[in-house]
Scaffold this active site. Structure first.
Site, short mmCIF file in Angstrom:
data_model
loop_
_atom_site.label_atom_id
_atom_site.label_comp_id
_atom_site.label_asym_id
_atom_site.label_seq_id
_atom_site.Cartn_x
_atom_site.Cartn_y
_atom_site.Cartn_z
N THR A 269 0.85 -1.19 0.00
CA THR A 269 0.00 0.00 0.00
C THR A 269 0.88 1.24 0.00
O THR A 269 1.91 1.28 0.68
CB THR A 269 -0.94 0.01 1.23
OG1 THR A 269 -1.78 -1.14 1.17
CG2 THR A 269 -1.83 1.24 1.26
N PHE A 271 1.13 5.16 0.86
CA PHE A 271 0.52 6.16 1.74
C PHE A 271 1.11 7.54 1.41
O PHE A 271 2.30 7.64 1.06
CB PHE A 271 0.86 5.86 3.21
CG PHE A 271 0.26 4.58 3.74
CD1 PHE A 271 -0.92 4.58 4.47
CD2 PHE A 271 0.89 3.37 3.52
CE1 PHE A 271 -1.47 3.41 4.97
CE2 PHE A 271 0.36 2.18 4.02
CZ PHE A 271 -0.83 2.20 4.75
O1 LIG Z 1 -7.17 -0.48 8.35
C1 LIG Z 1 -5.96 -0.23 8.39
O2 LIG Z 1 -5.18 -0.82 9.11
C2 LIG Z 1 -5.46 0.82 7.53
O3 LIG Z 1 -4.42 1.36 7.80
C3 LIG Z 1 -6.21 1.17 6.27
C4 LIG Z 1 -5.74 0.38 5.06
C5 LIG Z 1 -6.35 1.02 3.76
O4 LIG Z 1 -7.16 1.91 3.82
O5 LIG Z 1 -5.96 0.55 2.67
C6 LIG Z 1 -4.28 0.46 4.93
C7 LIG Z 1 -3.55 -0.55 4.44
C8 LIG Z 1 -4.16 -1.80 3.95
O6 LIG Z 1 -4.22 -1.67 2.54
C9 LIG Z 1 -5.52 -2.00 4.49
C10 LIG Z 1 -6.20 -1.00 5.07
#
Ligand SMILES: O=C(O)C(=O)C[C@]1(C(=O)O)C=C[C@@H](O)C=C1
Length: 384
Positions: A269, A271
């Protein structure tokens, strides 16, 4: 008693009070709610001013006679507390030496918290109920930065967060990529075959599609992965599990039933880090720039827009289109109806300090109906 908010889907929000006596170690962690934004948690200094101009307006000189030295000291102190443009060195610590406060959506153990720690290793990560709250917290000077997941290698773009970038006027000052390793968590003594439902963030549920389908469990969407783990633990659920990090298992005292349950081992992911002020872009390391623009209707207009980069050999790393919310339909000059006006979000591999980038945007500005630079920031070139 602590109020925990869990969203059970896009439209319903479940608010319940839980006794945290079994989880005392987390009692002190304040989660920002919309209300809390106007009533900061006690350990933070009281924040009176919310904008740069009101910070100035609040600073009046003391006209007292014996106050000469005091007055000078106050002016000095005031000058220290005024906002300064961020520089690249601000990316890992606050310039005043105090810990940078970084707002993230979720509760401790969320992946966004890990992203904050990766971007700013010594930061104080501040949990927020919603992304909007995290943005608000930065805008109201409660925190210094917000962290926002924007895209994932399995699930693609997080569209809502693109919309938030535009709705608020924060600047992108950094990015991090994080390897996301999901675990299936449950209370002690609960076995895989006991699970009827699994709770998690919608992105996390979709990243574990194959495993969850094989298990044949009902999926329930909540606000964040760690929030799901916390809920399963606090409610002492025996028929439900949570998809969350191994860190969340530890924090909430859950058992790890399965590790690495995401559909692909390489689940990453990206950010974004957001701040009130932009950083001064450099050329000393690889920079990226994110922009958003809209165009007139017509054949080849998007082609022309992208050509401003191609002509200057600027590499585009991402393009995303989103319907323009406030103007979903409009009448064209020829009387025909245009159904969606689109906003194009583009990331490119160059710094705004490069003349080449400046020329490309000047060129784009000639025919774009709207253009905003969301930020120019160091690219995350680390292996996740
Ligand atoms: O729910 C979490 O732990 C988050 O940080 C959010 C979140 C997102 O929104 O994509 C962050 C990383 C992962 O892809 C899954 C969830």
């Amino acid at each position: 008693m602590v109020a925990t908010t869990l969203s059970t889907g896009p439209s319903t929000t479940l608010r319940s009070d839980h006794n945290l006596s079994a989880h005392r170690s987390r009692d002190h962690i304040p989660t920002i709610t919309i209300k809390a934004a106007s009533q900061p948690p006690q350990k933070w200094p009281k924040i009176r001013s919310v904008t740069r101009s009101s910070v100035h307006a609040n600073k009046t000189l003391d006209g007292n006679s014996n106050g000469g030295d005091r007055e000078l000291q106050r002016i000095f102190d005031d000058a220290q507390s005024l906002p300064k443009p961020l520089s690249v060195s601000d990316l890992s610590s606050s310039s005043s030496g105090s810990r940078l406060r970084v707002a993230y959506q979720g509760v401790p153990g969320a992946f966004s918290e890990s992203a904050a720690a990766k971007a700013y290793p010594n930061c104080e990560a501040v949990p927020c109920e919603q992304f909007d709250t995290a943005f608000d917290a930065v805008e109201r000077w409660l925190v210094d930065r917000a962290v926002l997941p924007i895209e994932n290698s399995l699930g693609g773009s997080i569209h809502r967060n693109y919309d938030l970038l535009l709705r608020h006027s924060l600047h992108i000052v950094g990015e991090v990529r994080l390897s996301i390793r999901h675990c299936l968590l449950a209370n002690q003594g609960v076995k895989l075959e006991d699970l009827k439902r699994v709770l998690s963030h919608p992105q996390a549920l979709s990243q574990c599609e194959n495993t969850l389908t094989k298990l044949g469990v009902v999926r329930e969407a909540v606000d964040d992965t760690a929030g799901a783990a916390q809920y399963v633990a606090l409610q002492q659920l025996k028929d439900a599990g949570a998809v969350a990090s191994a860190g969340a298992a530890k924090i909430y005292g859950l058992n790890i039933l399965a590790e690495d349950i995401q559909d692909d081992t390489d689940n990453i992911t990206r950010f974004l880090m957001l701040a009130r002020e932009p950083i001064i872009p450099g050329t000393d390391r690889p920079f990226k720039t994110s922009i958003v623009f809209s165009l007139e209707e017509g054949p080849g207009v998007l082609f022309k827009a992208l050509a401003v980069f191609a002509l200057r050999r600027i590499n585009l790393t991402k393009i995303e289109s989103r319907p323009r919310r406030k103007q979903p339909m409009r009448l064209l000059d020829d009387g025909s109806l245009k159904y969606f006006d689109y906003l194009f979000y583009v990331d490119f591999d160059a710094s705004m300090a490069d003349e080449n980038s400046q020329n490309a945007l000047r060129h784009l500005e000639e025919f774009a109906t709207f253009l905003r630079v969301l930020g120019s920031y160091p690219a995350d070139i680390s292996l996740t």
